[in-house]
Scaffold this motif. Structure first.
Motif, mmCIF file in Angstrom:
data_model
loop_
_atom_site.group_PDB
_atom_site.id
_atom_site.type_symbol
_atom_site.label_atom_id
_atom_site.label_comp_id
_atom_site.label_asym_id
_atom_site.label_seq_id
_atom_site.Cartn_x
_atom_site.Cartn_y
_atom_site.Cartn_z
ATOM 1 N N LEU A 86 -14.348 7.953 34.148
ATOM 2 C CA LEU A 86 -13.806 8.970 34.892
ATOM 3 C C LEU A 86 -13.108 8.089 36.271
ATOM 4 N N ILE A 87 -12.027 8.248 36.636
ATOM 5 C CA ILE A 87 -11.447 7.917 37.889
ATOM 6 C C ILE A 87 -10.970 8.863 39.057
ATOM 7 N N ALA A 88 -11.669 8.889 39.908
ATOM 8 C CA ALA A 88 -11.348 10.064 40.981
ATOM 9 C C ALA A 88 -10.360 9.529 42.086
ATOM 10 N N ASP A 89 -9.117 9.862 42.139
ATOM 11 C CA ASP A 89 -8.056 9.228 43.004
ATOM 12 C C ASP A 89 -7.610 10.164 44.200
ATOM 13 N N LEU A 90 -8.207 9.543 45.506
ATOM 14 C CA LEU A 90 -7.725 10.621 46.770
ATOM 15 C C LEU A 90 -7.027 9.812 47.538
ATOM 16 N N GLY A 91 -6.039 9.048 46.927
ATOM 17 C CA GLY A 91 -5.312 8.089 47.630
ATOM 18 C C GLY A 91 -3.878 8.703 47.455
ATOM 19 N N ALA A 92 -2.853 7.907 48.238
ATOM 20 C CA ALA A 92 -1.525 8.040 48.131
ATOM 21 C C ALA A 92 -0.947 7.394 46.977
ATOM 22 N N GLN A 93 0.366 7.588 46.531
ATOM 23 C CA GLN A 93 0.966 6.957 45.687
ATOM 24 C C GLN A 93 0.086 6.971 44.360
ATOM 25 N N GLN A 94 -0.330 8.161 44.117
ATOM 26 C CA GLN A 94 -1.011 8.295 42.785
ATOM 27 C C GLN A 94 -0.171 7.818 41.410
ATOM 28 N N HIS A 106 -7.220 2.808 28.805
ATOM 29 C CA HIS A 106 -6.667 4.023 28.485
ATOM 30 C C HIS A 106 -7.565 5.085 28.126
ATOM 31 N N ARG A 107 -8.749 4.887 28.022
ATOM 32 C CA ARG A 107 -9.742 5.964 27.543
ATOM 33 C C ARG A 107 -10.261 6.884 29.031
ATOM 34 N N ALA A 108 -10.033 6.375 30.034
ATOM 35 C CA ALA A 108 -10.539 6.908 31.309
ATOM 36 C C ALA A 108 -9.725 8.302 31.730
ATOM 37 N N ALA A 109 -10.695 9.178 31.925
ATOM 38 C CA ALA A 109 -9.988 10.522 32.625
ATOM 39 C C ALA A 109 -9.746 10.153 34.008
ATOM 40 N N TYR A 110 -8.579 10.671 34.431
ATOM 41 C CA TYR A 110 -7.801 10.625 35.929
ATOM 42 C C TYR A 110 -7.680 11.709 36.378
ATOM 43 N N LYS A 111 -8.481 11.999 37.634
ATOM 44 C CA LYS A 111 -8.243 13.227 38.283
ATOM 45 C C LYS A 111 -7.794 13.141 39.752
ATOM 46 N N THR A 112 -7.247 13.945 40.334
ATOM 47 C CA THR A 112 -6.605 13.659 41.789
ATOM 48 C C THR A 112 -6.999 15.166 42.415
ATOM 49 N N GLU A 114 -8.410 18.084 44.755
ATOM 50 C CA GLU A 114 -9.496 18.946 44.510
ATOM 51 C C GLU A 114 -10.474 18.418 43.346
ATOM 52 N N ALA A 115 -9.734 18.323 42.232
ATOM 53 C CA ALA A 115 -10.618 17.927 40.962
ATOM 54 C C ALA A 115 -11.119 16.598 41.031
ATOM 55 N N ALA A 116 -10.626 15.606 41.944
ATOM 56 C CA ALA A 116 -11.150 14.437 42.061
ATOM 57 C C ALA A 116 -12.375 14.647 43.253
ATOM 58 N N MET A 117 -12.044 15.356 44.177
ATOM 59 C CA MET A 117 -13.275 15.446 45.060
ATOM 60 C C MET A 117 -14.346 16.228 44.388
ATOM 61 N N ALA A 118 -14.348 17.156 43.335
ATOM 62 C CA ALA A 118 -15.499 17.976 42.643
ATOM 63 C C ALA A 118 -16.178 16.826 41.708
ATOM 64 N N ALA A 119 -15.381 15.778 41.267
ATOM 65 C CA ALA A 119 -15.736 14.772 40.378
ATOM 66 C C ALA A 119 -16.484 13.615 40.989
ATOM 67 N N MET A 120 -16.438 13.540 42.288
ATOM 68 C CA MET A 120 -17.005 12.139 42.760
ATOM 69 C C MET A 120 -18.339 11.674 42.278
ATOM 70 N N THR A 121 -19.256 12.785 41.902
ATOM 71 C CA THR A 121 -20.557 12.240 41.693
ATOM 72 C C THR A 121 -20.410 11.919 40.143
ATOM 73 N N GLU A 122 -19.612 12.076 39.388
ATOM 74 C CA GLU A 122 -19.288 11.570 37.940
ATOM 75 C C GLU A 122 -18.496 10.251 37.955
ATOM 76 N N ALA A 123 -17.578 10.109 38.854
ATOM 77 C CA ALA A 123 -16.531 9.061 38.799
ATOM 78 C C ALA A 123 -17.182 7.553 38.708
ATOM 79 N N ASP A 124 -16.546 6.703 37.876
ATOM 80 C CA ASP A 124 -16.892 5.355 38.003
ATOM 81 C C ASP A 124 -16.099 4.545 38.828
ATOM 82 N N ILE A 125 -15.064 4.998 39.091
ATOM 83 C CA ILE A 125 -14.001 4.480 40.137
ATOM 84 C C ILE A 125 -13.396 5.574 41.048
ATOM 85 N N ILE A 126 -13.618 5.428 42.420
ATOM 86 C CA ILE A 126 -13.164 6.181 43.481
ATOM 87 C C ILE A 126 -12.187 5.650 44.317
#
Length: 205
Positions: A86-94, A106-112, A114-126
């Motif tokens: 899981l990748i949580a992206d809280l940046g610009a130019q997503q 290719h297998r990574a779930a990608y969230k941006t 509010e969903a990214a904020m909620a997923a930070m505890t699970e994310a492998d990359i932020i």
């Protein structure tokens, strides 16, 4: 407008040259004692071999400036190396960075958002980009530092952009326990690795 764009491009080119010269003795992992950190610098951060996905990304996103492309390729290599779930992206130019992250894994779930904020505890990359609101970025960074799990990585853009970002980065380097950090000037990488010796590496990226 075109003159301003050319002037900005020249300024960025000069800045990159100055940064590169100031860190010339920190290329390719020279002097790094940790085998893990050396491999990270040599084969991920500063790997110059062309990866299979670069050409596809350049065709899909042909108009990126040099620094954005360079940083996006780093995101590709990090994703390829870490193989995140899981990748949580809280940046610009997503659109840009998301495409490179997902091309690397290719297998990574990608969230941006509010969903990214909620997923930070699970994310492998932020991934976090600074904003002009110093308090806002500080709150997001603090949330990421307190939420990231063992083995996760946080990429923070523009760590030397202004005094507020420099303070934010210095706080991470000095006060966040159980992390190994890499200062690439244009961005900082924070690896949550309690088993490793806490260290900040300044790298010529």
């Amino acid at each position: 407008m075109m003159i301003n764009n050319v002037a900005d491009s020249c300024k960025q080119h000069i800045l990159r040259g100055v940064v590169w010269l100031s860190r010339i003795h920190r290329c390719r992992g020279f002097g790094i004692q940790s085998p893990w950190a050396y491999r990270m610098v040599r084969y991920v951060i500063n790997e110059h071999c062309p990866y299979y996905g670069y050409a596809d990304m350049e065709r899909a996103l042909p108009h990126l400036d040099a620094l954005t492309r360079k940083t996006a390729k780093l995101c590709f290599r990090l994703s390829n190396h870490l193989q995140p779930r899981l990748i949580a992206d809280l940046g610009a130019q997503q659109k840009v960075y998301g495409a490179y992250f997902r091309a690397g894994c290719h297998r990574a779930a990608y969230k941006t958002g509010e969903a990214a904020m909620a997923a930070m505890t699970e994310a492998d990359i932020i991934r976090i980009s600074p904003v002009d609101d110093e308090l806002a970025v500080s709150l997001v960074v603090d949330a990421a530092m307190s939420s990231a799990h063992e083995g996760a990585m946080v990429l923070l853009h523009d760590i030397h952009r202004h005094a507020g970002m420099r303070r934010c980065w210095q706080t991470i380097v000095e006060q966040t326990p159980g992390v190994v950090t890499f200062d690439l000037y244009y961005c900082g990488l924070v690896f949550f690795e309690k088993k490793r010796y806490k260290q900040n590496y300044i790298i010529n990226f």
